[in-house]
Design a protein around this motif. Structure first.
Motif: not given
Length: 84
Positions: A6-10, A38-46
């Protein structure tokens, strides 16, 4: 195993939901046992949005269970029951 990154469209809520829906239905049609999201780690919002989508009643009945990877916080696994 199908993988949806989901990184390209987050930033686009509509694209995220559409991609999730398409991937779930593609896995069902293909008889895939697991989908990796795969939403990625980031802030956790995705990741929260992904889990909220998967928790919707009409989506929930399409899969067996969801697993959040304990070794990788930026990964969600959706397991499907084996089809006879």
């Amino acid at each position: 195993m199908l993988t949806l990154d989901l990184h390209p469209i987050y930033r686009n809520n509509r694209d995220i939901e559409l991609s999730l829906r398409q991937t779930i239905f593609q896995a069902i049609r293909a008889g895939e046992p697991v989908v990796e999201i795969i939403p990625g780690k980031g802030t956790g919002q995705l990741k929260k949005r992904v889990l909220a989508f998967l928790g919707q009643k009409h989506i929930r009945k399409l899969y067996d269970h969801v697993e959040t990877d304990v070794t990788n916080a930026g990964r969600v696994l959706v397991h499907f029951a084996p089809r006879p």
